[in-house]
Scaffold this motif. Structure first.
Motif, PDB file in Angstrom:
ATOM      1  N   ILE A 108      67.803 -44.503 -38.599  1.00 43.33           N
ATOM      2  CA  ILE A 108      68.672 -45.738 -38.584  1.00 43.33           C
ATOM      3  C   ILE A 108      67.903 -47.002 -39.257  1.00 43.33           C
ATOM      4  CG2 ILE A 108      69.677 -47.538 -37.173  1.00 43.33           C
ATOM      5  CD1 ILE A 108      70.060 -45.417 -35.201  1.00 43.33           C
ATOM      6  N   LEU A 109      68.431 -47.439 -40.338  1.00 44.11           N
ATOM      7  CA  LEU A 109      67.695 -48.803 -40.915  1.00 44.11           C
ATOM      8  C   LEU A 109      68.492 -49.938 -40.299  1.00 44.11           C
ATOM      9  CD1 LEU A 109      67.362 -47.465 -44.358  1.00 44.11           C
ATOM     10  CD2 LEU A 109      65.724 -47.495 -42.949  1.00 44.11           C
ATOM     11  N   MET A 216      58.136 -50.415 -32.040  1.00 34.31           N
ATOM     12  CA  MET A 216      59.281 -50.173 -32.841  1.00 34.31           C
ATOM     13  C   MET A 216      58.807 -50.575 -34.274  1.00 34.31           C
ATOM     14  SD  MET A 216      63.170 -51.510 -33.220  1.00 34.31           S
ATOM     15  CE  MET A 216      63.530 -50.731 -31.631  1.00 34.31           C
ATOM     16  N   ASP A 217      58.794 -49.686 -35.262  1.00 30.03           N
ATOM     17  CA  ASP A 217      58.540 -49.728 -36.675  1.00 30.03           C
ATOM     18  C   ASP A 217      59.545 -50.968 -37.197  1.00 30.03           C
ATOM     19  OD1 ASP A 217      56.677 -47.926 -36.586  1.00 30.03           O
ATOM     20  OD2 ASP A 217      57.902 -46.399 -37.785  1.00 30.03           O
ATOM     21  N   ARG A 218      58.866 -51.884 -37.648  1.00 32.83           N
ATOM     22  CA  ARG A 218      59.683 -52.995 -38.075  1.00 32.83           C
ATOM     23  C   ARG A 218      59.055 -53.645 -39.348  1.00 32.83           C
ATOM     24  NH1 ARG A 218      57.245 -54.333 -33.079  1.00 32.83           N
ATOM     25  NH2 ARG A 218      55.997 -56.006 -32.931  1.00 32.83           N
ATOM     26  N   ILE A 219      59.828 -54.045 -40.277  1.00 30.73           N
ATOM     27  CA  ILE A 219      59.332 -54.748 -41.591  1.00 30.73           C
ATOM     28  C   ILE A 219      60.214 -56.134 -41.790  1.00 30.73           C
ATOM     29  CG2 ILE A 219      59.535 -54.548 -43.997  1.00 30.73           C
ATOM     30  CD1 ILE A 219      59.423 -51.443 -43.573  1.00 30.73           C
ATOM     31  N   GLU A 234      67.303 -57.348 -53.821  1.00 31.36           N
ATOM     32  CA  GLU A 234      66.108 -56.527 -54.423  1.00 31.36           C
ATOM     33  C   GLU A 234      64.810 -56.440 -53.361  1.00 31.36           C
ATOM     34  OE1 GLU A 234      65.306 -55.238 -57.295  1.00 31.36           O
ATOM     35  OE2 GLU A 234      67.207 -55.823 -58.405  1.00 31.36           O
ATOM     36  N   LEU A 235      64.734 -57.441 -52.556  1.00 31.60           N
ATOM     37  CA  LEU A 235      63.859 -57.492 -51.474  1.00 31.60           C
ATOM     38  C   LEU A 235      64.134 -56.451 -50.360  1.00 31.60           C
ATOM     39  CD1 LEU A 235      61.380 -58.764 -49.793  1.00 31.60           C
ATOM     40  CD2 LEU A 235      63.148 -60.252 -48.816  1.00 31.60           C
ATOM     41  N   LEU A 236      65.508 -56.460 -50.074  1.00 29.91           N
ATOM     42  CA  LEU A 236      65.915 -55.645 -48.945  1.00 29.91           C
ATOM     43  C   LEU A 236      65.649 -54.156 -49.513  1.00 29.91           C
ATOM     44  CD1 LEU A 236      67.268 -54.727 -46.330  1.00 29.91           C
ATOM     45  CD2 LEU A 236      69.138 -55.128 -47.572  1.00 29.91           C
ATOM     46  N   ALA A 237      65.749 -53.847 -50.836  1.00 25.92           N
ATOM     47  CA  ALA A 237      65.833 -52.519 -51.418  1.00 25.92           C
ATOM     48  C   ALA A 237      64.201 -52.247 -51.369  1.00 25.92           C
ATOM     49  CB  ALA A 237      66.152 -52.501 -52.901  1.00 25.92           C
ATOM     50  N   LEU A 242      60.144 -48.661 -48.622  1.00 26.62           N
ATOM     51  CA  LEU A 242      59.208 -48.648 -47.664  1.00 26.62           C
ATOM     52  C   LEU A 242      59.279 -47.947 -46.431  1.00 26.62           C
ATOM     53  CD1 LEU A 242      56.235 -49.441 -47.181  1.00 26.62           C
ATOM     54  CD2 LEU A 242      56.834 -51.811 -46.371  1.00 26.62           C
ATOM     55  N   ALA A 243      60.285 -48.326 -45.732  1.00 24.49           N
ATOM     56  CA  ALA A 243      60.637 -47.808 -44.420  1.00 24.49           C
ATOM     57  C   ALA A 243      60.925 -46.433 -44.357  1.00 24.49           C
ATOM     58  CB  ALA A 243      62.028 -48.545 -43.909  1.00 24.49           C
ATOM     59  N   LEU A 244      61.785 -46.033 -45.491  1.00 27.38           N
ATOM     60  CA  LEU A 244      62.025 -44.429 -45.747  1.00 27.38           C
ATOM     61  C   LEU A 244      60.719 -43.575 -46.036  1.00 27.38           C
ATOM     62  CD1 LEU A 244      65.259 -44.590 -47.670  1.00 27.38           C
ATOM     63  CD2 LEU A 244      65.036 -43.968 -45.327  1.00 27.38           C
ATOM     64  N   SER A 245      59.676 -44.087 -46.408  1.00 26.86           N
ATOM     65  CA  SER A 245      58.579 -43.709 -46.810  1.00 26.86           C
ATOM     66  C   SER A 245      57.671 -43.393 -45.508  1.00 26.86           C
ATOM     67  CB  SER A 245      57.506 -44.459 -47.857  1.00 26.86           C
ATOM     68  OG  SER A 245      57.082 -45.572 -47.315  1.00 26.86           O
TER      69      SER A 245
END
Length: 256
Positions: A108-109, A216-219, A234-237, A242-245
């Protein structure tokens, strides 16, 4: 236009992993259109879809978080999707969907999910009204006033105006009930592999405190509004990749 899972289920297979996308309270799939023009679309199949009552025909029964979660789980299984990008209250829906038996969702993103009850500053107000029409009227008036200083609200206001009034009212009231009974952040945290994407400036104090106290992992999405997919695609992409990596590394570590 971005592909829509509910409209094009025959094109959800292939080599590219699927990312389902669901909008927050009163919103619809249009909020994710900007992502189609970013580099993330080169490696992932983005499949925003409208929830019942919010761009899709409303449910025959009550519009609740649980009922919408079953709808999302069914779509995820149809598309064999493991990843979902969910905005605001839709992250609760994604959390509940991931917990449904046999649901394919594993990641979940969460785009500024309702971590605490204070996050339901839009949806929760539905419980203060006795009928759908009065809530819709008051909510649209509120958005009209907000849009004078925040132009980003214009698009959201249009989406809300097109939502089914009964579904809008029922979902909002259910979101308040859920947040009063459960801790949404804990539900999210326990549902799947989660990354929380947010701008701290958009979050209430209680949510910032919860995030500081719970792992919790967060960005962080610097300078983004609550609708980062609209004003900062673009920033969100970049942050989604990064999150998926991070998620892929955690998956590899869990298997070794």
């Amino acid at each position: 236009m971005v592909e829509t899972a509910s409209e094009r289920p025959d094109q959800t297979v292939g080599n590219c992993p699927v990312i389902l996308c669901i909008g927050g309270f009163g919103d619809n799939a249009s909020m994710f259109e900007g992502l189609a023009d970013t580099h993330i679309a080169e490696n992932y199949r983005l499949l925003p879809f409208n929830l019942p009552g919010f761009g899709a025909p409303p449910l025959s029964g009550r519009t609740t978080l649980s009922a919408l979660a079953q709808f999302v789980a069914d779509r995820a299984n149809e598309c064999e999707a493991e990843i979902i990008l969910a905005h605001s209250v839709a992250s609760i829906i994604a959390s509940l969907a991931a917990g449904k038996p046999g649901c394919s969702l594993t990641t979940i993103l969460s785009l500024e999910e309702n971590i605490t009850a204070d996050d339901a500053y839009f949806s929760g107000t539905a419980a203060d009204y006795d009928d759908p029409a009065s809530f819709r009227r008051a909510f649209l008036d509120r958005l009209d006033e907000m849009s004078t200083t925040a132009p980003i609200i214009h698009r959201y206001r249009q989406a809300v105006s097109e939502a089914n009034p009964v579904a809008l009212w029922q979902l909002g009231a259910d979101a308040r009930r859920f947040s009063a009974k459960y801790e949404p952040g804990m539900v999210l945290q326990n549902a799947a592999m989660v990354t929380y994407l947010y701008n701290p400036e958009n979050c209430p104090k209680t949510t910032i405190e919860w995030l500081s106290e719970n792992p919790m992992d967060r960005i962080v999405l610097d300078n983004a509004t609550h609708w980062a997919s609209v004003d900062q695609p673009e920033l969100l992409a970049d942050k989604i990749l990064l999150a998926l990596s991070f998620t892929e590394k955690r998956s590899l570590n869990a298997r070794t």
